[in-house]
Design a protein around this motif. Structure first.
Motif, PDB file in Angstrom:
ATOM      1  N   LEU A  87      -5.557  70.140  47.456  1.00  0.00           N
ATOM      2  CA  LEU A  87      -5.730  71.484  48.010  1.00  0.00           C
ATOM      3  C   LEU A  87      -5.734  72.570  46.943  1.00  0.00           C
ATOM      4  CD1 LEU A  87      -3.293  71.170  51.063  1.00  0.00           C
ATOM      5  CD2 LEU A  87      -5.754  70.689  50.976  1.00  0.00           C
ATOM      6  N   ASP A  88      -5.351  72.212  45.722  1.00  0.00           N
ATOM      7  CA  ASP A  88      -5.313  73.185  44.632  1.00  0.00           C
ATOM      8  C   ASP A  88      -5.985  72.563  43.409  1.00  0.00           C
ATOM      9  OD1 ASP A  88      -2.703  75.230  43.092  1.00  0.00           O
ATOM     10  OD2 ASP A  88      -4.837  75.067  42.695  1.00  0.00           O
ATOM     11  N   PRO A  89      -7.272  72.844  43.190  1.00  0.00           N
ATOM     12  CA  PRO A  89      -7.984  72.232  42.065  1.00  0.00           C
ATOM     13  C   PRO A  89      -7.684  72.873  40.720  1.00  0.00           C
ATOM     14  CG  PRO A  89      -9.450  73.694  43.274  1.00  0.00           C
ATOM     15  CD  PRO A  89      -8.151  73.690  44.020  1.00  0.00           C
ATOM     16  N   SER A  90      -6.766  73.841  40.664  1.00  0.00           N
ATOM     17  CA  SER A  90      -6.502  74.554  39.421  1.00  0.00           C
ATOM     18  C   SER A  90      -5.735  73.714  38.401  1.00  0.00           C
ATOM     19  CB  SER A  90      -5.712  75.835  39.713  1.00  0.00           C
ATOM     20  OG  SER A  90      -4.418  75.521  40.211  1.00  0.00           O
ATOM     21  N   GLY A  91      -5.173  72.573  38.813  1.00  0.00           N
ATOM     22  CA  GLY A  91      -4.370  71.783  37.896  1.00  0.00           C
ATOM     23  C   GLY A  91      -2.908  72.130  37.918  1.00  0.00           C
ATOM     24  N   ARG A  92      -2.502  73.036  38.806  1.00  0.00           N
ATOM     25  CA  ARG A  92      -1.094  73.426  38.898  1.00  0.00           C
ATOM     26  C   ARG A  92      -0.236  72.290  39.454  1.00  0.00           C
ATOM     27  NH1 ARG A  92      -1.919  77.503  41.450  1.00  0.00           N
ATOM     28  NH2 ARG A  92      -1.712  79.069  39.802  1.00  0.00           N
ATOM     29  N   VAL A  93      -0.826  71.436  40.300  1.00  0.00           N
ATOM     30  CA  VAL A  93      -0.066  70.371  40.963  1.00  0.00           C
ATOM     31  C   VAL A  93      -0.123  69.106  40.116  1.00  0.00           C
ATOM     32  CG1 VAL A  93       0.194  69.002  43.046  1.00  0.00           C
ATOM     33  CG2 VAL A  93      -0.577  71.374  43.212  1.00  0.00           C
ATOM     34  N   LEU A  94       1.029  68.666  39.621  1.00  0.00           N
ATOM     35  CA  LEU A  94       1.166  67.383  38.942  1.00  0.00           C
ATOM     36  C   LEU A  94       1.597  66.341  39.973  1.00  0.00           C
ATOM     37  CD1 LEU A  94       3.208  68.696  35.888  1.00  0.00           C
ATOM     38  CD2 LEU A  94       0.723  68.634  36.152  1.00  0.00           C
ATOM     39  N   VAL A  95       1.223  65.108  39.753  1.00  0.00           N
ATOM     40  CA  VAL A  95       1.456  64.045  40.720  1.00  0.00           C
ATOM     41  C   VAL A  95       2.253  62.939  40.053  1.00  0.00           C
ATOM     42  CG1 VAL A  95       0.362  62.284  42.161  1.00  0.00           C
ATOM     43  CG2 VAL A  95      -0.612  64.569  42.059  1.00  0.00           C
ATOM     44  N   VAL A  96       3.239  62.401  40.781  1.00  0.00           N
ATOM     45  CA  VAL A  96       3.976  61.219  40.329  1.00  0.00           C
ATOM     46  C   VAL A  96       3.968  60.206  41.470  1.00  0.00           C
ATOM     47  CG1 VAL A  96       6.203  62.169  41.064  1.00  0.00           C
ATOM     48  CG2 VAL A  96       6.143  60.352  39.367  1.00  0.00           C
ATOM     49  N   CYS A  97       3.825  58.933  41.114  1.00  0.00           N
ATOM     50  CA  CYS A  97       3.762  57.873  42.124  1.00  0.00           C
ATOM     51  C   CYS A  97       4.358  56.599  41.546  1.00  0.00           C
ATOM     52  CB  CYS A  97       2.317  57.618  42.556  1.00  0.00           C
ATOM     53  SG  CYS A  97       2.141  56.351  43.843  1.00  0.00           S
ATOM     54  N   ASP A  98       5.225  55.963  42.315  1.00  0.00           N
ATOM     55  CA  ASP A  98       5.793  54.674  41.931  1.00  0.00           C
ATOM     56  C   ASP A  98       4.765  53.595  42.244  1.00  0.00           C
ATOM     57  OD1 ASP A  98       7.366  52.395  41.512  1.00  0.00           O
ATOM     58  OD2 ASP A  98       9.170  53.458  42.098  1.00  0.00           O
ATOM     59  N   LEU A  99       4.441  52.779  41.239  1.00  0.00           N
ATOM     60  CA  LEU A  99       3.408  51.761  41.427  1.00  0.00           C
ATOM     61  C   LEU A  99       3.958  50.444  41.925  1.00  0.00           C
ATOM     62  CD1 LEU A  99       1.272  52.428  38.233  1.00  0.00           C
ATOM     63  CD2 LEU A  99       0.889  53.257  40.557  1.00  0.00           C
ATOM     64  N   SER A 100       5.197  50.121  41.579  1.00  0.00           N
ATOM     65  CA  SER A 100       5.744  48.850  42.028  1.00  0.00           C
ATOM     66  C   SER A 100       7.223  48.833  41.762  1.00  0.00           C
ATOM     67  CB  SER A 100       5.085  47.680  41.290  1.00  0.00           C
ATOM     68  OG  SER A 100       5.735  46.470  41.606  1.00  0.00           O
ATOM     69  N   ASP A 101       7.981  48.215  42.679  1.00  0.00           N
ATOM     70  CA  ASP A 101       9.388  47.961  42.419  1.00  0.00           C
ATOM     71  C   ASP A 101       9.535  46.818  41.434  1.00  0.00           C
ATOM     72  OD1 ASP A 101      10.623  49.863  43.836  1.00  0.00           O
ATOM     73  OD2 ASP A 101      11.038  48.661  45.602  1.00  0.00           O
ATOM     74  N   GLU A 102      10.733  46.728  40.858  1.00  0.00           N
ATOM     75  CA  GLU A 102      11.038  45.591  40.001  1.00  0.00           C
ATOM     76  C   GLU A 102      11.260  44.366  40.886  1.00  0.00           C
ATOM     77  OE1 GLU A 102      14.723  44.076  37.267  1.00  0.00           O
ATOM     78  OE2 GLU A 102      14.243  46.192  37.284  1.00  0.00           O
ATOM     79  N   ALA A 103      10.607  43.259  40.518  1.00  0.00           N
ATOM     80  CA  ALA A 103      10.779  42.011  41.269  1.00  0.00           C
ATOM     81  C   ALA A 103      10.471  40.864  40.337  1.00  0.00           C
ATOM     82  CB  ALA A 103       9.842  41.966  42.473  1.00  0.00           C
ATOM     83  N   GLY A 104      11.430  40.002  40.153  1.00  0.00           N
ATOM     84  CA  GLY A 104      11.214  38.848  39.306  1.00  0.00           C
ATOM     85  C   GLY A 104      11.077  39.179  37.837  1.00  0.00           C
ATOM     86  N   GLY A 105      11.500  40.348  37.392  1.00  0.00           N
ATOM     87  CA  GLY A 105      11.389  40.734  35.992  1.00  0.00           C
ATOM     88  C   GLY A 105      11.161  42.218  35.871  1.00  0.00           C
ATOM     89  N   GLU A 106      11.021  42.699  34.642  1.00  0.00           N
ATOM     90  CA  GLU A 106      10.820  44.126  34.408  1.00  0.00           C
ATOM     91  C   GLU A 106       9.363  44.480  34.674  1.00  0.00           C
ATOM     92  OE1 GLU A 106      13.045  46.354  33.848  1.00  0.00           O
ATOM     93  OE2 GLU A 106      14.732  44.988  33.680  1.00  0.00           O
ATOM     94  N   VAL A 139       7.056  44.041  45.539  1.00  0.00           N
ATOM     95  CA  VAL A 139       5.957  43.090  45.419  1.00  0.00           C
ATOM     96  C   VAL A 139       6.541  41.691  45.371  1.00  0.00           C
ATOM     97  CG1 VAL A 139       4.056  42.319  43.963  1.00  0.00           C
ATOM     98  CG2 VAL A 139       4.514  44.758  44.231  1.00  0.00           C
ATOM     99  N   PRO A 140       6.048  40.745  46.168  1.00  0.00           N
ATOM    100  CA  PRO A 140       6.611  39.395  46.143  1.00  0.00           C
ATOM    101  C   PRO A 140       6.536  38.772  44.757  1.00  0.00           C
ATOM    102  CG  PRO A 140       5.152  39.685  48.022  1.00  0.00           C
ATOM    103  CD  PRO A 140       4.995  40.894  47.168  1.00  0.00           C
ATOM    104  N   ALA A 141       7.601  38.066  44.374  1.00  0.00           N
ATOM    105  CA  ALA A 141       7.657  37.458  43.046  1.00  0.00           C
ATOM    106  C   ALA A 141       6.527  36.454  42.848  1.00  0.00           C
ATOM    107  CB  ALA A 141       9.015  36.785  42.847  1.00  0.00           C
ATOM    108  N   ARG A 142       6.100  35.761  43.922  1.00  0.00           N
ATOM    109  CA  ARG A 142       4.996  34.805  43.797  1.00  0.00           C
ATOM    110  C   ARG A 142       3.714  35.505  43.368  1.00  0.00           C
ATOM    111  NH1 ARG A 142       3.725  31.548  49.114  1.00  0.00           N
ATOM    112  NH2 ARG A 142       3.307  33.692  49.767  1.00  0.00           N
ATOM    113  N   THR A 143       3.471  36.693  43.908  1.00  0.00           N
ATOM    114  CA  THR A 143       2.294  37.459  43.509  1.00  0.00           C
ATOM    115  C   THR A 143       2.379  37.873  42.052  1.00  0.00           C
ATOM    116  OG1 THR A 143       2.106  38.280  45.773  1.00  0.00           O
ATOM    117  CG2 THR A 143       0.865  39.456  44.090  1.00  0.00           C
ATOM    118  N   LEU A 144       3.576  38.275  41.614  1.00  0.00           N
ATOM    119  CA  LEU A 144       3.754  38.653  40.221  1.00  0.00           C
ATOM    120  C   LEU A 144       3.489  37.474  39.289  1.00  0.00           C
ATOM    121  CD1 LEU A 144       6.959  40.860  40.461  1.00  0.00           C
ATOM    122  CD2 LEU A 144       4.698  41.628  39.831  1.00  0.00           C
TER     123      LEU A 144
END
Length: 435
Positions: free
Chosen positions: A262-281, A92-97
């Motif tokens: 595709l599997d509504p049973s809850g067996r599938v957990l999801v992980v997703c990176d929301l943003s890289d580090e830019a201009g700080g933590e 993410v551009p530091a200016r946006t942050l």
């Protein structure tokens, strides 16, 4: 010039020493000393600044002993990091942050400091749920938890399903920030074979880790039929699935349907990176799962979300329409950068001209001859100040030794070429020794 007190503190000497030095400079007519205005260098310097009187002898003996002019030798080479934190999503551009942080500080609606809630700020959890929905994963804010990095999110999932030190099945190459937590947890990693039905022979693994979307590392594109077979395998043996959907944000349409839909049973957990580090933590990752999994992450003592202020800022960035345009511009820059880097390598470095460089968004794959092991090359390269990514960092078994990965997107051309030249010298030394 600085005040005598300030200069004495910075140099770690007595103030009288700096006062005597300033007096000598004034006697040489090099500086002007004016009461209330400090010491300034004169605009016109004298032709002969030497003093008529002899120097006062130094109490420490000869101030410039003969050995002080001895050559110190070349400085140690700078460290070249071809591994980094692992290829990640667009920064993410530091200016946006900065703009997002300023908006959050101006509002002051919620607490911005102090320890964040165990599952993360609700503003970022809502924004993360909307982000997952844009990728095809339908989860509400109550089904999400925020962690500081994707590696911490994977580590939290490993602890919650009791997979630490146990068998983990991996489908395809992983980003290093997913593979390294598996190694840190001492998991026994095995790759899913071509025939998915033969993946489990003796005992079911504790976790199946599946990356979705087009990998940012060199490898095959995801196959929809193979992904459905993986899901059927998990259902048959009751194996929980951790799906990394970060790359879906990078993939060109049409997107593959996430396994979580595709599997509504809850067996599938999801992980997703929301943003890289830019201009700080400002890094954060989201985990999504059923309520029983959320409760386990709430009491996990080894996981901690990132700061409150950073979470509020990222929530604004995720919902900002300009973020999509910024990410597309950065993706286009990377698409143009990596082929240009490969051409530069082949043109400028003869010792690496015969190597095979595979395509990827963020990294280049360097195929190794049979008599060169990736871990040995990485160890010797590290001694020469170069860090590379080995197959074990990407979720491959320890026995996989046929390539290394180089992250080429974080260096200027001069540092990049110097690092590759030194890496070629390390390889030549290994090759000469084996011959």
């Amino acid at each position: 010039m600085p005040a005598t007190r300030t200069l004495a503190r910075d140099l770690g000497v007595n103030r009288k020493t700096t006062e005597a030095a300033y007096d000598e400079l004034a006697a040489r007519r090099l500086v002007d000393v004016r009461a209330g205005q400090g010491v300034t260098v004169r605009r016109r310097l004298p032709d002969n600044p030497e003093l008529d009187l002899p120097f006062r002898p130094s109490r420490a003996g000869d101030p410039l002993p003969a050995e002080s002019w001895a050559a110190l030798g070349p400085p140690p080479p700078a460290r070249v990091d071809f591994a980094g934190l692992g290829p990640g999503p667009s920064t993410v551009p530091a200016r946006t942050l900065r703009r997002a942080v300023a908006e959050v500080l101006a509002e002051r609606r919620t607490p911005l400091f102090g320890p964040p809630p165990s599952l993360g700020e609700i503003s970022l959890r809502r924004a993360a749920a909307r982000h997952l929905a844009r990728l095809g994963v339908l989860r509400g804010a109550e089904d999400t938890a925020i962690r500081a990095t994707r590696a911490e999110a994977v580590a939290a999932v490993l602890r919650s399903v009791d997979a630490v030190g146990r068998d983990v099945l991996v489908a395809g190459p992983l980003d290093p920030d997913l593979g390294r937590p598996l190694r840190a947890a001492r998991c026994r990693i095995s790759q899913v074979p071509e025939n998915v039905a033969e993946a489990i022979r003796d005992r079911p693994p504790r976790l199946l880790l599946v990356p979705s979307g087009h990998s940012r590392l060199p490898g095959d594109s995801p196959d929809p039929a193979r992904r459905r077979a993986l899901l059927d395998l998990a259902r048959r043996f009751s194996v929980p699935v951790l799906e990394d959907v970060t790359a879906l944000d990078e993939s060109p349409p049409p997107l593959l349907a996430p396994l979580a839909t595709l599997d509504p049973s809850g067996r599938v957990l999801v992980v997703c990176d929301l943003s890289d580090e830019a201009g700080g933590e400002f890094s954060a990752a989201v985990i999504a799962g059923p309520p029983r999994a959320i409760e386990r992450w709430r009491v996990d003592p080894e996981s901690s979300p990132t700061s409150r202020l950073a979470q509020h800022a990222l929530a604004r960035i995720l919902d900002a329409p300009r973020r999509a345009r910024a990410r597309e511009a950065l993706r286009e820059r990377r698409r143009l950068l990596t082929p240009a880097l490969r051409r530069t390598i082949r043109r400028r470095l003869a010792e690496l001209a015969g190597f095979t460089f595979g395509d990827a968004h963020d990294a280049v794959r360097l195929e190794l001859p049979e008599d060169v092991r990736a871990t040995e090359l990485a160890r010797l390269a590290r001694e020469s100040g170069i860090d590379v990514i080995v197959p074990a960092d990407c979720g491959w078994p320890e026995s996989r030794e046929d390539f290394v990965l180089l992250d080429l997107t974080r260096h200027e051309e001069g540092d990049l070429l110097d690092g590759l030249r030194r890496l070629g010298q390390v390889f030549d030394a290994i090759d000469a020794h084996s011959t």
